[in-house]
Scaffold this motif. Sequence first.
Motif, short mmCIF file in Angstrom:
data_model
loop_
_atom_site.label_atom_id
_atom_site.label_comp_id
_atom_site.label_asym_id
_atom_site.label_seq_id
_atom_site.Cartn_x
_atom_site.Cartn_y
_atom_site.Cartn_z
N VAL A 106 -6.38 1.45 -7.18
CA VAL A 106 -6.41 2.85 -6.35
C VAL A 106 -7.48 3.06 -5.36
CG1 VAL A 106 -6.55 5.40 -6.94
CG2 VAL A 106 -5.35 3.63 -8.72
N TYR A 107 -7.02 3.72 -4.46
CA TYR A 107 -7.97 3.69 -2.98
C TYR A 107 -8.74 5.05 -3.14
CZ TYR A 107 -9.06 3.55 1.98
OH TYR A 107 -9.64 3.23 3.07
N GLY A 137 -10.66 -0.09 -10.81
CA GLY A 137 -10.07 -0.62 -12.00
C GLY A 137 -8.71 0.72 -12.27
N SER A 138 -7.63 -0.06 -12.31
CA SER A 138 -6.43 1.10 -12.84
C SER A 138 -6.87 1.97 -13.89
CB SER A 138 -5.28 0.32 -12.54
OG SER A 138 -5.25 -0.42 -13.49
N ARG A 139 -7.25 1.42 -14.83
CA ARG A 139 -7.50 2.04 -16.11
C ARG A 139 -8.52 3.02 -15.84
NH1 ARG A 139 -3.79 0.88 -19.88
NH2 ARG A 139 -3.34 -1.29 -19.54
N LYS A 199 4.87 -7.73 -6.30
CA LYS A 199 3.68 -7.45 -5.32
C LYS A 199 2.58 -6.89 -5.90
CE LYS A 199 7.33 -8.12 -2.38
NZ LYS A 199 7.38 -9.58 -1.82
N HIS A 200 1.22 -7.18 -5.36
CA HIS A 200 0.13 -6.46 -5.66
C HIS A 200 0.13 -5.02 -5.09
CE1 HIS A 200 -1.44 -10.15 -7.17
NE2 HIS A 200 -1.14 -10.71 -6.23
N VAL A 201 -0.51 -4.09 -5.66
CA VAL A 201 -0.39 -2.67 -5.28
C VAL A 201 -1.59 -1.97 -5.03
CG1 VAL A 201 0.67 -0.38 -5.86
CG2 VAL A 201 2.03 -2.39 -6.09
N ILE A 202 -1.70 -1.25 -3.98
CA ILE A 202 -2.97 -0.33 -3.76
C ILE A 202 -2.30 1.05 -3.69
CG2 ILE A 202 -4.49 0.34 -2.25
CD1 ILE A 202 -4.95 -2.38 -1.21
N VAL A 203 -2.61 2.09 -4.57
CA VAL A 203 -2.21 3.17 -4.49
C VAL A 203 -3.06 4.19 -4.07
CG1 VAL A 203 -0.99 5.35 -5.73
CG2 VAL A 203 -0.78 2.84 -6.48
N VAL A 219 0.68 -1.02 0.04
CA VAL A 219 -0.01 0.05 0.10
C VAL A 219 1.05 1.43 0.11
CG1 VAL A 219 -1.93 1.29 1.25
CG2 VAL A 219 -1.74 -1.35 1.39
N ILE A 220 0.75 1.99 -1.00
CA ILE A 220 1.64 3.38 -1.06
C ILE A 220 0.90 4.44 -0.55
CG2 ILE A 220 2.83 4.79 -2.68
CD1 ILE A 220 3.25 2.14 -4.54
N THR A 221 1.34 5.23 0.43
CA THR A 221 0.64 6.32 1.01
C THR A 221 1.26 7.67 1.24
OG1 THR A 221 1.32 5.70 3.40
CG2 THR A 221 -0.49 4.76 2.53
N THR A 222 2.42 7.47 0.18
CA THR A 222 3.39 8.79 0.30
C THR A 222 2.69 9.78 -0.69
OG1 THR A 222 4.58 7.41 -1.70
CG2 THR A 222 5.23 7.26 0.76
N ALA A 223 3.46 11.07 -0.82
CA ALA A 223 3.01 11.94 -1.74
C ALA A 223 2.72 11.70 -3.10
CB ALA A 223 4.22 13.32 -1.67
#
Length: 358
Positions: A123-124, A332-334, A92-96, A72-76
């Motif tokens: 995407v969250y 969906g990411s797209r 890795k699977h990713v949540i942005v 899970v990416i929670t940075t800027a």
Amino acid sequence: MPTPYNTGIIGYGLSAKIFHIPFINDSAHFTLHSIVQRSPKPDNDAHTDHPTAKIYASTSDLLLDKDVHVIVITTAPDSHASLATQAMKAGKHVIVEKPFTPTSEEARTLCDVARENGVFLTVYQNRRWDADFLTLRKVLDEGSLGRVVEFESHFDRHRPVMPSVQSWKTDPAAYSAVFDLGTHLMDQVVSIYGLPKRITGFVGTQRRNNTSGLEDSFTALLHYDGGLTATCKAGVVSPETEQLRFWVRGEKGSYKKYHLDPQEGQLKEGLRPGQGGYGIESEEKYGVLTKVEGGEMVSEKLKTVEGRGYTAFYDQFAKALDAKDVGLLPVGSRVAADVIRLCELMRASSKEGRTLDV
């Protein structure tokens, strides 16, 4: 891949603490496995807060951990593309966290990286699981409004003074309300109606003392075939005791709702999912459904839907992973990349003073 899915978080700020970890802990499908925190402090220490989690000082160390399934990416936002690319290439699977990326080109590239590496990317866009939005969707699905011609979605607040605390959100080179609140509002519309045919944007500042050029406010008109116009609006000069959230009008009826979904406020006050009252809205904040019956207007308060709140995002992500079906992803990411493109077009429309084709 075993469940629960071991989850690692990059970044340990407000987003991680308030909008992700509580829901990872609430979902039976995920385990908080590890956190990247580069500079812990006595009053901000991930290890103290989560003693059972591994704490890494660098992203590279986290990505080397073969026990981690999801990142899970929670940075800027300006770091999202690089970190997501590294994570997906590490398998890795990713949540942005939203906004997905600063540009739609970066977003589309990430979609390709996910496909090439056989991993899932989402995407969250957590406000798809706001209780008021779920209530509105129920009203629409039941056909109570008939053919909708006006869809207004607001996120107005009265904050006429520039924030005193400096962060990326006060840096005009890094922040725009369009990519912050705008991604939420337009994602909700797109999740119902798909992409519009045209967009008209008005972007700028409402603050008198804003000399930096920070874009703190916007209005977007999304034009659809069939007579539908969706208005997405966020402003910082709105002295109201009750802020309008939704006003949706159709041939058979309308739905009007004030007040924001309660989850964010509850989370900041310390309430967590699963605790009594979490995500529950009091009756005086219910929306009003008005129908045309026998030529007369009949209005009633409509109870706000109760559900899993933002935990439902994680539950749905687990379903996609379990089934190995990208079509089950919560966002969906797209589609998320398309929303970033709408943000770009909104700003371009405002700058050029004209309506643009999507």
